[in-house]
Motif scaffolding. Sequence first.
Motif, PDB file in Angstrom:
ATOM      1  N   THR A  91       0.872  -1.186   0.000  1.00  0.00           N
ATOM      2  CA  THR A  91       0.000   0.000   0.000  1.00  0.00           C
ATOM      3  C   THR A  91       0.899   1.222   0.000  1.00  0.00           C
ATOM      4  O   THR A  91       2.108   1.109   0.121  1.00  0.00           O
ATOM      5  N   TYR A  92       0.299   2.397  -0.125  1.00  0.00           N
ATOM      6  CA  TYR A  92       1.065   3.639  -0.157  1.00  0.00           C
ATOM      7  C   TYR A  92       1.150   4.206   1.238  1.00  0.00           C
ATOM      8  O   TYR A  92       0.188   4.749   1.760  1.00  0.00           O
ATOM      9  N   SER A  93       2.327   4.061   1.833  1.00  0.00           N
ATOM     10  CA  SER A  93       2.448   4.386   3.254  1.00  0.00           C
ATOM     11  C   SER A  93       2.357   5.887   3.507  1.00  0.00           C
ATOM     12  O   SER A  93       2.081   6.300   4.609  1.00  0.00           O
ATOM     13  N   ASN A 100      -5.462   5.834  -0.759  1.00  0.00           N
ATOM     14  CA  ASN A 100      -5.008   4.610  -1.406  1.00  0.00           C
ATOM     15  C   ASN A 100      -6.046   4.100  -2.398  1.00  0.00           C
ATOM     16  O   ASN A 100      -5.718   3.702  -3.505  1.00  0.00           O
ATOM     17  N   CYS A 144      -1.903   5.325   6.123  1.00  0.00           N
ATOM     18  CA  CYS A 144      -1.807   3.883   5.946  1.00  0.00           C
ATOM     19  C   CYS A 144      -0.683   3.285   6.777  1.00  0.00           C
ATOM     20  O   CYS A 144      -0.726   2.131   7.156  1.00  0.00           O
ATOM     21  N   GLU A 156      -6.062  -3.297   0.804  1.00  0.00           N
ATOM     22  CA  GLU A 156      -5.653  -3.885  -0.458  1.00  0.00           C
ATOM     23  C   GLU A 156      -6.847  -4.441  -1.217  1.00  0.00           C
ATOM     24  O   GLU A 156      -6.939  -4.292  -2.440  1.00  0.00           O
ATOM     25  N   VAL A 159      -8.714  -1.605  -2.727  1.00  0.00           N
ATOM     26  CA  VAL A 159      -7.966  -1.082  -3.879  1.00  0.00           C
ATOM     27  C   VAL A 159      -8.148  -2.010  -5.072  1.00  0.00           C
ATOM     28  O   VAL A 159      -8.382  -1.562  -6.203  1.00  0.00           O
TER      29      VAL A 159
ATOM     30  N   ALA B 488       2.873   7.597  -5.417  1.00  0.00           N
ATOM     31  CA  ALA B 488       2.449   6.197  -5.367  1.00  0.00           C
ATOM     32  C   ALA B 488       3.561   5.295  -5.906  1.00  0.00           C
ATOM     33  O   ALA B 488       3.896   4.274  -5.310  1.00  0.00           O
ATOM     34  N   ASP B 491       6.231   5.022  -3.325  1.00  0.00           N
ATOM     35  CA  ASP B 491       5.863   4.213  -2.159  1.00  0.00           C
ATOM     36  C   ASP B 491       5.870   2.730  -2.477  1.00  0.00           C
ATOM     37  O   ASP B 491       6.342   1.913  -1.699  1.00  0.00           O
ATOM     38  N   ARG B 495       2.563  -2.243  -6.346  1.00  0.00           N
ATOM     39  CA  ARG B 495       1.160  -1.878  -6.177  1.00  0.00           C
ATOM     40  C   ARG B 495       0.722  -0.959  -7.321  1.00  0.00           C
ATOM     41  O   ARG B 495      -0.348  -1.121  -7.895  1.00  0.00           O
TER      42      ARG B 495
END
Lengths: 255, 615, 402
Positions: A91-93, A100, A144, A156, A159, B488, B491, B495
């Motif tokens: 995920t995008y921290s 996200n 996140c 997730e 998403v 994104a 990160d 993903r």
Amino acid sequence: MSETSLQITGLSKSFGGVQAVMDVSFSLHPGELLALIGPNGAGKTTCFNMLNGQLKPDSGSVMLFSKETVGLKPADIWRLGVGRTFQITATYSSMTVCENVQMALLSDRQQLMSFTRRASRMYRPEALELLKQVGIVEQEDRPCSTLAYGDLKRVELAVALANNPRLLLMDEPTAGMAPKERVELMALTADIVKERNLSVLFTEHDMDVVFAHADRILVLNRGKLIADDTPENVRNNPEVRMVYLGTETEEIAHA
Amino acid sequence: MGFFIVQVLTGLSSAAAVFLVASGLSIIFGVTRVVNFAHGSFYMLGAFFAYTFTSHLTSVVGFWVAMLLSAIAVGLIGVVVEILILRRVYQAPELFQLVATFGVILVIQDLALLVWGAEDLLGPLAPGLDSTVNIFGTLLPEYDLALIALSLIVLVALWFLFNRTRWGCLVRAATEDREMVGALGVNQTWLFTGTFFLGSLLAGLGGAAQLPKGGASLLMDFEILAAIFVVVVVGGMGSILGAYLAAVLIFEFNAFGILILPESTLVLMFLLMAIVLILRPWGLLGKPEAPGQLGQVGPPELPYQSASRPLRIIGILFVCFLFSLPAFADDFTLVLAIEMLIMSLFAASLHFAMGPGGMVSFGHAAFFGGGAYAAALLVSHANAPMEVAMLFAPLMSGVLALIVGWFCVRLSGVYLAMLTMAFAQVAWSIVFQWDAATGGDDGILGIWPSAWASDRMAYYYLTLIASVGGILILRHVLFTPFGYAMRAVRDSAVRSESIGIRVSRQKWLAFAFSGFMAGIAGGLFVFSKGSVFPDEMAIPRSFDALIMVLLGGVKTLWGPVTGASVFTWLHDEISRFEYWRLLLGTLIIAIVLAFPQGIAGFFGNWWHRLRNKGI
Amino acid sequence: MLNYKNWLSGMLAGIFTVGLAVPAFAGGTIKIGDINSYKRLPAHTIPYKMGVELALEHINSAGGVIGKKLELVSRDDNGKPGDAVKIAEELVSKDRVALISGSLFSHIGLALTSFAGQRKVLYVAAEPLADALVWAKGNRYTFRLRPSTYMQAGMLAEQAAKNPAKRWATIAPNYAYGKDAVAAFKKILKSLRPDVEFVAEQWPALFKIDAGAEIQALSAANPEGVYNVTFGGDLAKFAREGKLRKFFDGKLILGLLTGEPEYLDPLKGEAPEGWLVTGYPWYDIKTSAHNAFRNAYEAKYNDYPRIGSIVGYNTMLGIAAAIKKAGSTDTEALVDAMEGLTYDSPTGSITYRKIDHQSTMGAYVGWTALKDGKGTMVNWTYRDGAGYLPSDAEVRKLRPAN
């Protein structure tokens, strides 16, 4: 069934002389929850990465909704309607939970080259709706990076659902979760699958999860497919018992 | 025949000293992840120590022992730097340590001037090796053979150290997996210190070893920097044998290249590097970098928030202050303010790529200088008015960044950073040496603003609007889908791919945009100075920008502006003193130790705590 | 430019920083802004400053000029042209200097030339050699003292033409100065001796010479004469490698600037012998004016003068003479005074030419030799700069600003 979601024929991949996946063929139908199991090193993740486009198979064909995807990039395969979750959550921290999901929505609506509006204000209602479905809507604005692992798995899932996929690829969806959380998450997944008439292919270590939710089970051993059958039949398959008893006694004990 | 053999051997001996220094850099980076900008300074110190030791101790302990002692002395200085400074900032955000090593460069420059004086020192010839050997009728200095032998001995010794000793195995393990070594109960602190000793010692040995070929001078530190970075990258980070092969390849290429194209010096080396890296992105013997190897140390960045009301008010008041500045400031304050504004925009453009984009550039001056040159060339060759030239500057910088970025974004971390530096050096050497088109070192002169903007106050307002506007645009873009997609990708690349983001393209465009914005700063700069010179593309200019961003705090959006203003102002204030480099270097090190999150980062955290307490 | 802004800033500066802006008007001194690369190349710039300070001492102890003392405001430019321009702005607007002088690097000199032309500030360039400074990029407000690249290359080419050597090789650092020096030498030598040919050239990157490899490449072409423009660390490596490899044997070697103490002295016992060079044989110049300068210098600093010292000294003498002639520190008056200004210096009479603002200060041309383990120049002659400049018609073409 008239149409298959996924039709795999003769898929093979080797790494420096080691045959990781050998002539694997199977199919997946709409609305079906298909589990891919096997001992460590059986080739599950390799198989997954080939379906997802991260790895290029040496030979074989992957037909996704009657379209050949071998040679396509992950981003192209996603565009064909495939959602993906990872064994170790990705995920995008540096973003919030909601952002996200919005990220996936922005990509789906082809807004990534937009320079005008603020991203955090775009598609927020839709993102919140998805978060509601996976049960973490109350955490929408948390970073996140501060979420519990089980909740990250749910992020997730949200998403992965953002582009209305017809197929979900879930690599170890419950890895690293507490037993109670696992059951909840898989029950949730099963509900969503029914509701949206999705197909799911997932790998899993936890046999409780597999036998409780899978419609059908594929067993992979040393790169070869040794069983493709209903849970009941797989449970009684002597070859499968051999593989598990011989190598991973504990796992079959769960079953 | 003799000519050919001698040319080959000459190339090998030229490669020797550079290999020694580069291997030290590679080892230090491999274990500690510190990009040691001060490595060139250690090389310079090696030469100075060797000069002093050989002239006083040769009669006592012999020439070679004196050389070895100077290498050990430099190793010990490396230990001091590690213990006093770097050890305290290992936990700081990635690359922050290089600010400290930049401070060390400045301190060493002035200390060396104080100790050894200004004049170049000619090295003594090595006793017993002060003549030549005749190879099929061509003469080769004996010391060249000694250098070749020395480099091979060091190569074998390092192999033995890393493969046959416990310490060496630990170092190798640490290179591959730092956490693992910690888990094995090894005292990581002393492992790092030991590594610094070895790496600095090798730099010192390189400096000492080249002494009989030339001498010791105060310019040696920056002169070798580009070469050793190139060698390390071409060889593959962390690979000693790779460094050796790369050094040999580069110097043989040069030894024979100058026979055919005598004017191609410099460009050849960087071109070779670009070719190797296109074919083998991780260098000749390097391994692909594991994701996140640059070490995202420290807490993850917080999600972006719109500026809160108090911050907004402070910001508006500050801009109002800037607009009213000409009413009460003297002329020079305006000049300084113009420079601070331009540097703020330049630093902000680097921060855009480096922070949210995750693409560290060691060569951002290429786009700053590229913009400045694009504007200047358009004025001098096509007689274009300022307004057109200023628009042209970012366009050309953007195109340049598109080209450079196409090669660079396939890499990540330090590989990417080093490759940007190599491309910046290609650009610099073209501008520096191709004087028919660019004026070379004589630069391009007479690039002054249009009549309406030639008054200092008018130009101040032009700069103010362009810089503040540029910075606000950069900030705005971070909040748009484009900026989010860029973050994104930083990160989590996997993903991003799996939700349909084209990772390479996103990075590529973000890199180009960052270069575009640096070009605006470059265009403003050239008209404020009236001239442009290759210095604006050179390594020190790139370093300035890096230092500004890191000093301000890479994880905050206002960090680059704070860093640029503080750095420019400090520089101007301090350069009045005689030993200003010593002072500035010490001050930078002090800031590094006091604010490991950067200045703006520090105050940002403080502000957060304050607000969270509800005050 | 005397508007409310300046008045206000003057007030504020006066209040907050005691006497930064005011003294130029109030005090009895004339400020001269000095900019140089004191940190980047201290071996050259520190002797320069010592020469400057000696001159100021002499001028001020003799009562100063037009009843005021000269005061130096000295700043380091960090070796960067951008910084130099910023400091020039500061010296002019904050320190209120009457003019700017100094600089060693050509590119910094050129940046200040451009600045001087734009801001209409007098700039007396001391040491930068670039021809463009007075020709292609010259302007009304810029003057240069030291003999330029073209002039010094011409002095060597004149001697080379007298030598039987026909096959020439060149080696020069690969940047503007090296290119100019080689181009000027080729042009002048060709015009004097149409039969010479240039058989090889090497262009090492500045301060990154790969001396062994480049000497090999040059010697492969069998030149009879070699024109060398390398300096500093590059020169040391070139001289040492060439000697070891016996490259210099039997060839006529010319060295641009090689005879200047800044370059020759660090080579100590390995200074090249028998090269024909331009330089500054301070130890051998026996005129009474130079003796006085040298004695005063040695007494003040307990050190011997370098080329920088004499250039610095002569620069200040010229500035003092110009202020005296102008009778004020008004820039336009000063520029008018500088044009055609003639004054006496330890190295002889110097004139700032009206046509291109280049001074006629010359250089010493002679042969290098070893004496007491040190490099020296022998059999030298002083060449007045006036004889090594192109014809007026050519200069007018070279200098579009006129």
